[in-house]
Design a protein around this motif. Structure first.
Motif, PDB file in Angstrom:
ATOM      1  N   PRO A  85       0.833  -1.212   0.000  1.00 35.21           N
ATOM      2  CA  PRO A  85       0.000   0.000   0.000  1.00 35.21           C
ATOM      3  C   PRO A  85       0.861   1.253   0.000  1.00 35.21           C
ATOM      4  CG  PRO A  85      -0.761  -1.565   1.670  1.00 35.21           C
ATOM      5  CD  PRO A  85       0.586  -2.052   1.192  1.00 35.21           C
ATOM      6  N   PRO A  86       0.303   2.395  -0.420  1.00 35.82           N
ATOM      7  CA  PRO A  86       1.067   3.643  -0.507  1.00 35.82           C
ATOM      8  C   PRO A  86       1.730   4.009   0.821  1.00 35.82           C
ATOM      9  CG  PRO A  86      -1.327   4.022  -0.717  1.00 35.82           C
ATOM     10  CD  PRO A  86      -1.098   2.572  -0.839  1.00 35.82           C
ATOM     11  N   GLY A  87       3.025   4.374   0.737  1.00 38.72           N
ATOM     12  CA  GLY A  87       3.739   4.861   1.921  1.00 38.72           C
ATOM     13  C   GLY A  87       4.278   3.764   2.816  1.00 38.72           C
ATOM     14  N   GLN A  88       4.073   2.483   2.442  1.00 37.72           N
ATOM     15  CA  GLN A  88       4.526   1.369   3.281  1.00 37.72           C
ATOM     16  C   GLN A  88       5.862   0.825   2.773  1.00 37.72           C
ATOM     17  OE1 GLN A  88       1.915   1.959   5.736  1.00 37.72           O
ATOM     18  NE2 GLN A  88       2.350  -0.200   6.074  1.00 37.72           N
ATOM     19  N   PHE A  89       6.640   0.157   3.642  1.00 38.48           N
ATOM     20  CA  PHE A  89       7.797  -0.609   3.197  1.00 38.48           C
ATOM     21  C   PHE A  89       7.718  -2.004   3.794  1.00 38.48           C
ATOM     22  CE2 PHE A  89       9.155   1.376   7.142  1.00 38.48           C
ATOM     23  CZ  PHE A  89       9.773   0.323   7.814  1.00 38.48           C
ATOM     24  N   VAL A  90       8.335  -2.956   3.096  1.00 38.37           N
ATOM     25  CA  VAL A  90       8.212  -4.360   3.491  1.00 38.37           C
ATOM     26  C   VAL A  90       9.303  -4.728   4.480  1.00 38.37           C
ATOM     27  CG1 VAL A  90       8.234  -6.748   2.663  1.00 38.37           C
ATOM     28  CG2 VAL A  90       7.176  -4.957   1.289  1.00 38.37           C
TER      29      VAL A  90
ATOM     30  N   VAL B 295       0.298   1.107  10.569  1.00 40.46           N
ATOM     31  CA  VAL B 295       0.262   2.532  10.228  1.00 40.46           C
ATOM     32  C   VAL B 295       1.635   3.179  10.429  1.00 40.46           C
ATOM     33  CG1 VAL B 295      -0.453   3.409  12.497  1.00 40.46           C
ATOM     34  CG2 VAL B 295      -1.240   4.578  10.413  1.00 40.46           C
ATOM     35  N   THR B 296       2.543   2.535  11.230  1.00 36.27           N
ATOM     36  CA  THR B 296       3.911   3.041  11.366  1.00 36.27           C
ATOM     37  C   THR B 296       4.765   2.669  10.154  1.00 36.27           C
ATOM     38  OG1 THR B 296       4.685   1.101  12.585  1.00 36.27           O
ATOM     39  CG2 THR B 296       3.804   2.923  13.889  1.00 36.27           C
ATOM     40  N   LYS B 297       4.123   2.124   9.137  1.00 39.49           N
ATOM     41  CA  LYS B 297       4.634   1.978   7.765  1.00 39.49           C
ATOM     42  C   LYS B 297       5.288   0.649   7.431  1.00 39.49           C
ATOM     43  CE  LYS B 297       4.385   6.753   6.541  1.00 39.49           C
ATOM     44  NZ  LYS B 297       4.907   7.873   5.775  1.00 39.49           N
ATOM     45  N   TRP B 298       5.295  -0.317   8.366  1.00 38.94           N
ATOM     46  CA  TRP B 298       5.805  -1.609   7.940  1.00 38.94           C
ATOM     47  C   TRP B 298       4.673  -2.477   7.415  1.00 38.94           C
ATOM     48  CZ3 TRP B 298       3.785  -5.713  10.747  1.00 38.94           C
ATOM     49  CH2 TRP B 298       3.416  -5.479  12.077  1.00 38.94           C
ATOM     50  N   THR B 299       5.024  -3.234   6.376  1.00 37.00           N
ATOM     51  CA  THR B 299       4.135  -4.229   5.779  1.00 37.00           C
ATOM     52  C   THR B 299       4.845  -5.558   5.853  1.00 37.00           C
ATOM     53  OG1 THR B 299       2.829  -2.814   4.317  1.00 37.00           O
ATOM     54  CG2 THR B 299       3.318  -5.017   3.500  1.00 37.00           C
TER      55      THR B 299
ATOM     56  N   GLN C 241      -5.721   5.724   4.763  1.00 30.94           N
ATOM     57  CA  GLN C 241      -6.538   6.353   5.806  1.00 30.94           C
ATOM     58  C   GLN C 241      -5.816   6.229   7.145  1.00 30.94           C
ATOM     59  OE1 GLN C 241     -10.167   4.068   5.322  1.00 30.94           O
ATOM     60  NE2 GLN C 241     -11.017   5.521   3.861  1.00 30.94           N
ATOM     61  N   ARG C 242      -4.749   7.029   7.309  1.00 32.24           N
ATOM     62  CA  ARG C 242      -3.959   6.952   8.548  1.00 32.24           C
ATOM     63  C   ARG C 242      -4.596   7.776   9.657  1.00 32.24           C
ATOM     64  NH1 ARG C 242       1.048   4.669   7.118  1.00 32.24           N
ATOM     65  NH2 ARG C 242       1.402   4.732   4.881  1.00 32.24           N
ATOM     66  N   TYR C 243      -4.866   9.044   9.357  1.00 36.05           N
ATOM     67  CA  TYR C 243      -5.325   9.972  10.393  1.00 36.05           C
ATOM     68  C   TYR C 243      -6.714  10.506  10.079  1.00 36.05           C
ATOM     69  CZ  TYR C 243      -0.342   9.680  11.050  1.00 36.05           C
ATOM     70  OH  TYR C 243       0.928   9.191  11.203  1.00 36.05           O
ATOM     71  N   GLU C 244      -7.382  10.934  11.143  1.00 34.98           N
ATOM     72  CA  GLU C 244      -8.664  11.612  11.024  1.00 34.98           C
ATOM     73  C   GLU C 244      -8.512  12.714   9.982  1.00 34.98           C
ATOM     74  OE1 GLU C 244      -9.589  13.254  14.827  1.00 34.98           O
ATOM     75  OE2 GLU C 244     -11.575  13.921  14.219  1.00 34.98           O
TER      76      GLU C 244
END
Ligand SMILES: Nc1nc2c(c(=O)[nH]1)N[C@H]1C(S)=C(S)[C@@H](COP(=O)(O)O)O[C@H]1N2
Ligand SMILES: [Mo]
Length: 205
Positions: free
Chosen positions: A22-27, A81-85, A199-202
């Motif tokens: 997903p966008p903005g994530q890293f594996v 949401v802290t960006k790990w996949t 959809q990370r933040y309000e």
């Protein structure tokens, strides 16, 4: 030539896998532990899981009763949401569909639910995100009981939403008429948390 074969294989793999991020994530190959507060430890002989509608209990299961419900395996990528996949995580447990069937609530009484955990953590979920085998109460990861740090003896697994929705040490699923924010949602995280829509933040879409 082995080098060429390997190189091509890697390119193909990266190409296919890119679509799974997903966008903005890293594996990451790791399985980080993320908990707000202390790890909860509950013995299975003191554990139970309840489904409620407001104050009314629809169903409750001891550890043995829960283990006797239909078991399902889900393999899925998970996204924090802290960006790990993390790719290809493998879980076993009881789907929310089977749990509601066992509670005699095949037709959910409301569209919203709050998951309550040992330790006080909560997260809100829409029934539409829990049904059709999209989610489960999981007891096993990679063929063995889930460790306490990862939410054992039982955790929610909702892999298509950010992983904060996958409540560890889950004990109660409470149907509600309203979409009340849970722990992180009340602190400014998104009410639904779809990683594909970022959809990370309000306020994010
Ligand atoms: N009970 C409880 N469940 C929780 C949390 C928590 O703090 N308490 N953290 C959430 C968050 S932010 C994430 S990313 C995942 C982390 O699960 P893991 O520690 O197994 O990687 O659990 C989710 N479920
Ligand atoms: Mo998280």
């Amino acid at each position: 030539m082995p080098v060429t074969r390997g190189f091509k294989g890697k390119l193909r793999g990266d190409g296919a896998n890119r679509e799974r991020i997903p966008p903005g994530q890293f594996v990451t190959p790791d399985f980080p532990v993320l908990t707000a507060g202390p790890t909860q430890h509950i013995a299975t002989d003191r554990w139970s899981l309840s489904v409620l509608h407001g104050d009314t209990a629809l169903g409750a299961w001891s550890w043995e009763q829960f283990a006797a419900l239909p078991q399902t395996e889900i393999s899925a990528d998970i996204h924090c949401v802290t960006k790990w996949t993390k790719f290809d995580t493998r879980w076993r447990g009881v789907t929310i569909d089977d749990l509601l069937r066992a509670a005699g609530a095949e037709v959910p009484p409301t569209r919203f639910l709050m998951a309550h955990c040992d330790g006080g953590y909560t997260t809100n979920l829409r029934l539409a995100d829990l049904l059709d085998a999209k989610a489960m109460v999981a007891t096993h990861f990679d063929g063995v009981p889930i460790t306490a740090s990862h939410g054992g003896p039982a955790r929610l697994l909702v892999p298509h939403l950010y992983f904060w929705k996958s409540a560890k040490w889950v004990r109660q699923l409470v149907f509600r008429d309203d979409e009340t924010p849970g722990f992180w949602e009340a602190l400014g995280y998104h009410i639904r948390g779809d990683p594909w829509q970022e959809q990370r933040y309000e306020g994010d879409r």
